[in-house]
Design an enzyme around this catalytic site. Structure first.
Site, PDB file in Angstrom:
ATOM      1  N   SER A 204      36.777  43.731  44.348  1.00  0.00           N
ATOM      2  CA  SER A 204      36.246  44.863  43.567  1.00  0.00           C
ATOM      3  C   SER A 204      35.484  44.349  42.345  1.00  0.00           C
ATOM      4  O   SER A 204      34.459  44.916  41.955  1.00  0.00           O
ATOM      5  CB  SER A 204      37.379  45.820  43.156  1.00  0.00           C
ATOM      6  OG  SER A 204      38.247  45.203  42.223  1.00  0.00           O
ATOM      7  N   LYS A 205      35.954  43.258  41.743  1.00  0.00           N
ATOM      8  CA  LYS A 205      35.246  42.696  40.572  1.00  0.00           C
ATOM      9  C   LYS A 205      33.908  42.093  41.003  1.00  0.00           C
ATOM     10  O   LYS A 205      32.897  42.224  40.304  1.00  0.00           O
ATOM     11  CB  LYS A 205      36.099  41.624  39.878  1.00  0.00           C
ATOM     12  CG  LYS A 205      37.365  42.129  39.213  1.00  0.00           C
ATOM     13  CD  LYS A 205      37.129  43.102  38.075  1.00  0.00           C
ATOM     14  CE  LYS A 205      36.543  42.452  36.842  1.00  0.00           C
ATOM     15  NZ  LYS A 205      36.437  43.410  35.707  1.00  0.00           N
TER      16      LYS A 205
ATOM     17  N   TYR B  46      56.015  32.144  42.550  1.00  0.00           N
ATOM     18  CA  TYR B  46      55.490  32.243  43.915  1.00  0.00           C
ATOM     19  C   TYR B  46      55.415  30.878  44.601  1.00  0.00           C
ATOM     20  O   TYR B  46      54.970  29.892  43.982  1.00  0.00           O
ATOM     21  CB  TYR B  46      54.082  32.825  43.899  1.00  0.00           C
ATOM     22  CG  TYR B  46      54.007  34.328  43.739  1.00  0.00           C
ATOM     23  CD1 TYR B  46      54.837  35.168  44.486  1.00  0.00           C
ATOM     24  CD2 TYR B  46      53.087  34.902  42.875  1.00  0.00           C
ATOM     25  CE1 TYR B  46      54.749  36.540  44.357  1.00  0.00           C
ATOM     26  CE2 TYR B  46      52.999  36.281  42.751  1.00  0.00           C
ATOM     27  CZ  TYR B  46      53.836  37.092  43.499  1.00  0.00           C
ATOM     28  OH  TYR B  46      53.742  38.455  43.380  1.00  0.00           O
TER      29      TYR B  46
ATOM     30  N   TYR C 127      41.519  42.880  44.529  1.00  0.00           N
ATOM     31  CA  TYR C 127      41.122  42.850  43.112  1.00  0.00           C
ATOM     32  C   TYR C 127      39.821  42.076  42.916  1.00  0.00           C
ATOM     33  O   TYR C 127      38.849  42.596  42.372  1.00  0.00           O
ATOM     34  CB  TYR C 127      42.243  42.216  42.266  1.00  0.00           C
ATOM     35  CG  TYR C 127      41.779  41.777  40.884  1.00  0.00           C
ATOM     36  CD1 TYR C 127      41.386  42.710  39.932  1.00  0.00           C
ATOM     37  CD2 TYR C 127      41.719  40.420  40.541  1.00  0.00           C
ATOM     38  CE1 TYR C 127      40.939  42.306  38.674  1.00  0.00           C
ATOM     39  CE2 TYR C 127      41.286  40.009  39.295  1.00  0.00           C
ATOM     40  CZ  TYR C 127      40.895  40.957  38.374  1.00  0.00           C
ATOM     41  OH  TYR C 127      40.446  40.556  37.126  1.00  0.00           O
TER      42      TYR C 127
ATOM     43  N   THR D  50      35.492  37.966  36.054  1.00  0.00           N
ATOM     44  CA  THR D  50      36.564  36.989  36.192  1.00  0.00           C
ATOM     45  C   THR D  50      36.145  35.820  37.087  1.00  0.00           C
ATOM     46  O   THR D  50      35.301  36.003  37.970  1.00  0.00           O
ATOM     47  CB  THR D  50      37.815  37.673  36.809  1.00  0.00           C
ATOM     48  OG1 THR D  50      38.715  36.670  37.270  1.00  0.00           O
ATOM     49  CG2 THR D  50      37.462  38.538  38.003  1.00  0.00           C
ATOM     50  N   ASP D  51      36.761  34.672  36.883  1.00  0.00           N
ATOM     51  CA  ASP D  51      36.475  33.527  37.760  1.00  0.00           C
ATOM     52  C   ASP D  51      36.990  33.758  39.181  1.00  0.00           C
ATOM     53  O   ASP D  51      36.617  33.039  40.106  1.00  0.00           O
ATOM     54  CB  ASP D  51      37.070  32.227  37.186  1.00  0.00           C
ATOM     55  CG  ASP D  51      38.589  32.233  37.037  1.00  0.00           C
ATOM     56  OD1 ASP D  51      39.210  33.288  37.264  1.00  0.00           O
ATOM     57  OD2 ASP D  51      39.152  31.186  36.696  1.00  0.00           O
ATOM     58  N   GLU D  52      37.837  34.791  39.349  1.00  0.00           N
ATOM     59  CA  GLU D  52      38.387  35.043  40.684  1.00  0.00           C
ATOM     60  C   GLU D  52      37.314  35.472  41.682  1.00  0.00           C
ATOM     61  O   GLU D  52      37.543  35.428  42.890  1.00  0.00           O
ATOM     62  CB  GLU D  52      39.523  36.069  40.608  1.00  0.00           C
ATOM     63  CG  GLU D  52      40.679  35.547  39.772  1.00  0.00           C
ATOM     64  CD  GLU D  52      41.955  36.355  39.912  1.00  0.00           C
ATOM     65  OE1 GLU D  52      42.226  36.888  40.989  1.00  0.00           O
ATOM     66  OE2 GLU D  52      42.687  36.430  38.906  1.00  0.00           O
TER      67      GLU D  52
ATOM     68  N   LEU E  95      52.167  36.419  34.509  1.00  0.00           N
ATOM     69  CA  LEU E  95      53.052  35.245  34.553  1.00  0.00           C
ATOM     70  C   LEU E  95      53.661  34.856  33.187  1.00  0.00           C
ATOM     71  O   LEU E  95      54.892  34.787  33.055  1.00  0.00           O
ATOM     72  CB  LEU E  95      52.301  34.045  35.150  1.00  0.00           C
ATOM     73  CG  LEU E  95      53.142  32.769  35.237  1.00  0.00           C
ATOM     74  CD1 LEU E  95      54.213  32.879  36.314  1.00  0.00           C
ATOM     75  CD2 LEU E  95      52.260  31.549  35.517  1.00  0.00           C
TER      76      LEU E  95
HETATM   77  N1  LIG Z   1      43.775  38.859  32.255  1.00  0.00           N
HETATM   78  C1  LIG Z   1      43.008  37.832  32.577  1.00  0.00           C
HETATM   79  O1  LIG Z   1      43.462  36.688  32.578  1.00  0.00           O
HETATM   80  C2  LIG Z   1      41.545  38.045  32.897  1.00  0.00           C
HETATM   81  C3  LIG Z   1      40.744  36.931  33.113  1.00  0.00           C
HETATM   82  C4  LIG Z   1      39.377  37.118  33.358  1.00  0.00           C
HETATM   83  C5  LIG Z   1      38.857  38.400  33.371  1.00  0.00           C
HETATM   84  N2  LIG Z   1      39.655  39.468  33.173  1.00  0.00           N
HETATM   85  C6  LIG Z   1      39.026  40.827  33.168  1.00  0.00           C
HETATM   86  O2  LIG Z   1      39.129  41.298  31.835  1.00  0.00           O
HETATM   87  C7  LIG Z   1      39.277  42.727  31.830  1.00  0.00           C
HETATM   88  C8  LIG Z   1      40.505  43.112  31.045  1.00  0.00           C
HETATM   89  O3  LIG Z   1      41.650  42.504  31.656  1.00  0.00           O
HETATM   90  P1  LIG Z   1      43.103  42.723  31.071  1.00  0.00           P
HETATM   91  O4  LIG Z   1      43.949  41.628  31.554  1.00  0.00           O
HETATM   92  O5  LIG Z   1      43.011  43.027  29.614  1.00  0.00           O
HETATM   93  O6  LIG Z   1      43.512  44.073  31.850  1.00  0.00           O
HETATM   94  P2  LIG Z   1      44.654  45.123  31.510  1.00  0.00           P
HETATM   95  O7  LIG Z   1      45.153  45.606  32.835  1.00  0.00           O
HETATM   96  O8  LIG Z   1      45.622  44.593  30.513  1.00  0.00           O
HETATM   97  O9  LIG Z   1      43.874  46.319  30.785  1.00  0.00           O
HETATM   98  C9  LIG Z   1      43.031  47.196  31.458  1.00  0.00           C
HETATM   99  C10 LIG Z   1      42.828  48.422  30.576  1.00  0.00           C
HETATM  100  O10 LIG Z   1      41.905  49.286  31.262  1.00  0.00           O
HETATM  101  C11 LIG Z   1      42.403  50.619  31.167  1.00  0.00           C
HETATM  102  N3  LIG Z   1      41.883  51.372  32.326  1.00  0.00           N
HETATM  103  C12 LIG Z   1      42.246  51.215  33.636  1.00  0.00           C
HETATM  104  N4  LIG Z   1      41.554  52.096  34.391  1.00  0.00           N
HETATM  105  C13 LIG Z   1      40.753  52.790  33.551  1.00  0.00           C
HETATM  106  C14 LIG Z   1      39.778  53.816  33.748  1.00  0.00           C
HETATM  107  N5  LIG Z   1      39.534  54.316  34.987  1.00  0.00           N
HETATM  108  N6  LIG Z   1      39.107  54.293  32.678  1.00  0.00           N
HETATM  109  C15 LIG Z   1      39.362  53.801  31.420  1.00  0.00           C
HETATM  110  N7  LIG Z   1      40.275  52.845  31.185  1.00  0.00           N
HETATM  111  C16 LIG Z   1      40.960  52.337  32.232  1.00  0.00           C
HETATM  112  C17 LIG Z   1      43.921  50.484  31.183  1.00  0.00           C
HETATM  113  O11 LIG Z   1      44.552  51.629  30.618  1.00  0.00           O
HETATM  114  C18 LIG Z   1      44.109  49.225  30.346  1.00  0.00           C
HETATM  115  O12 LIG Z   1      44.225  49.548  28.975  1.00  0.00           O
HETATM  116  C19 LIG Z   1      39.341  43.149  33.295  1.00  0.00           C
HETATM  117  O13 LIG Z   1      38.065  43.627  33.671  1.00  0.00           O
HETATM  118  C20 LIG Z   1      39.681  41.881  34.044  1.00  0.00           C
HETATM  119  O14 LIG Z   1      39.128  41.893  35.333  1.00  0.00           O
HETATM  120  C21 LIG Z   1      40.990  39.333  32.950  1.00  0.00           C
END
Ligand SMILES: NC(=O)c1ccc[n+]([C@@H]2O[C@H](COP(=O)([O-])OP(=O)(O)OC[C@H]3O[C@@H](n4cnc5c(N)ncnc54)[C@H](O)[C@@H]3O)[C@@H](O)[C@H]2O)c1
Length: 342
Positions: free
Chosen positions: A156-157, A210, A153, A125-127, A193
């Site tokens: 950890s990433k 927020y 968060y 992530t860009d975060e 959001l």
């Molecule tokens: N949402 C965003 O805007 C965004 C942007 C950039 C990067 N990301 C990254 O993309 C990835 C997916 O994000 P998202 O928004 O779809 O997340 P999300 O929370 O919607 O989905 C996460 C999925 O991981 C599963 N999960 C959680 N812990 C687990 C484990 N221990 N073992 C197996 N499965 C597990 C959950 O059941 C869920 O289905 C993440 O790594 C996030 O950091 C998200």
């Protein structure tokens, strides 16, 4: 090719499974997900009967389970979406983020080394770059921007990203990393959001924003994120990081007002609530590397993408209403009840 996708019952992973199952009928897509509160198998209904798709329930941080799965399935490619992903939850329970996001990543990579996968891709992530000041619109995150995290968060990433690069350098694991800006689109869990605002505005409920809603996010349609990951896995250089973003910066307040306008709801529903501790001000991605090296270009711009997304939520009420009627309601109360009074 056999592709193991982790976290495929979540928002982006689910969209990615749809994308891959339909685009590559000759490949096998195995979706491994623990089905935490964020995992929803209803998202996979449109593909669950396809012959090139399979679901496996399990934990990426469970070493015994992961090694047995790799031994049985021998995946060629691993794409790790599985994560604890909500910043607010990371503030109340950081440890679960360390377990899944860091330990889960090293466990998957240990199995990937042992069973010699051809590519391990980490969805980041860009975060991890922290934030940019609001008064410097000239600044963007490049792949060279130092990691400088704000929340448990993002920390950890970032920790996971460092392990991924270390596994490449130390063990020669063929890795790539993508760092994407905020995604929006179908199947987004209604604590985030955009779906939160859509679902609450439809019910004429107060819309918590927020602070003053000034924070800027760089929005990318989830399908554009999927096409970027597909390209990086197939054509990206091993050991490299690729930033993914579409230059669609909006303040949170602009996003909320856009949704209200499309839904024809009044701005009086907006309720400013106490800001999140350590809230990042601005994210903005410079996607030059992926554009120049891999020829990636986003298909959607925010103004049309958000209208299509709102239409999706209107046409798929059952999907998100099932979530709202479950554990989510309790969670919403815990997170926002005291803030709505402030
Ligand atoms: N949402 C965003 O805007 C965004 C942007 C950039 C990067 N990301 C990254 O993309 C990835 C997916 O994000 P998202 O928004 O779809 O997340 P999300 O929370 O919607 O989905 C996460 C999925 O991981 C599963 N999960 C959680 N812990 C687990 C484990 N221990 N073992 C197996 N499965 C597990 C959950 O059941 C869920 O289905 C993440 O790594 C996030 O950091 C998200």
């Amino acid at each position: 090719m056999k592709i193991l996708v982790t976290g495929g019952a979540g928002f982006i992973g689910g969209n990615f499974v749809h994308y891959m199952v339909n685009k590559y009928p000759e490949d096998t897509i195995i979706n491994l997900d623990l089905l935490t509160y964020a995992g929803n198998l209803e998202t996979l209904k449109p593909v669950e009967d396809k012959p090139n798709y399979r679901f496996v329930k399990g934990d990426i941080a469970d070493r015994k389970f992961i090694f047995e799965l790799f031994e049985k399935e021998r995946p060629d490619v691993v794409i790790n979406f599985a994560a604890e992903s909500h910043v607010d939850r990371s503030i109340s329970d950081p440890e679960s983020f360390v377990r899944t996001n860091v330990l889960g990543t090293t466990t998957l990579m240990d199995a990937a080394r042992e069973f010699k996968v051809k590519r391990y891709h980490q969805v980041s992530t860009d975060e991890v770059y922290g934030d940019l000041p609001l008064d410097r619109p000239d600044l963007f995150f490049t792949e060279e921007t130092p990691l400088h995290t704000s929340s448990p968060y993002s920390s950890s990433k970032a920790a996971a990203d460092l392990f991924v690069l270390a596994y490449h350098r130390t063990y020669g694991l063929p890795v790539t990393i993508s760092r994407c800006s905020n995604n929006y689109g179908p199947y987004h869990f209604p604590e985030k959001l955009i779906p939160l605002i859509i679902s609450r505005a439809l019910a004429n409920e107060e819309l918590p924003v927020y602070g003053k809603g000034e924070n800027i996010r760089d929005w990318l349609h989830v399908k554009d994120h999927c096409s970027a990951i597909d390209l990086i896995v197939r054509k990206g250089r091993v050991g490299e990081v690729y930033n993914v973003g579409g230059h669609n910066e909006r303040t949170n307040l602009e996003v909320v007002k856009t949704i209200l306008k499309v839904l024809d709801k009044p701005e009086s529903l907006i309720r400013f609530v106490t800001d999140r501790p350590g809230h990042d001000m601005r994210y903005a991605i410079d996607p030059t590397k992926i554009e120049n090296e891999l020829g990636w270009k986003p298909e959607y711009n925010f103004d049309t993408g958000i209208v299509q997304t709102i239409e999706w939520y209107l046409n798929n009420r059952e999907w998100w209403e099932h979530i709202l009627s479950g554990e989510y309601t309790k969670y919403f109360e815990e997170m926002y009840a005291d803030r709505l009074d402030s």
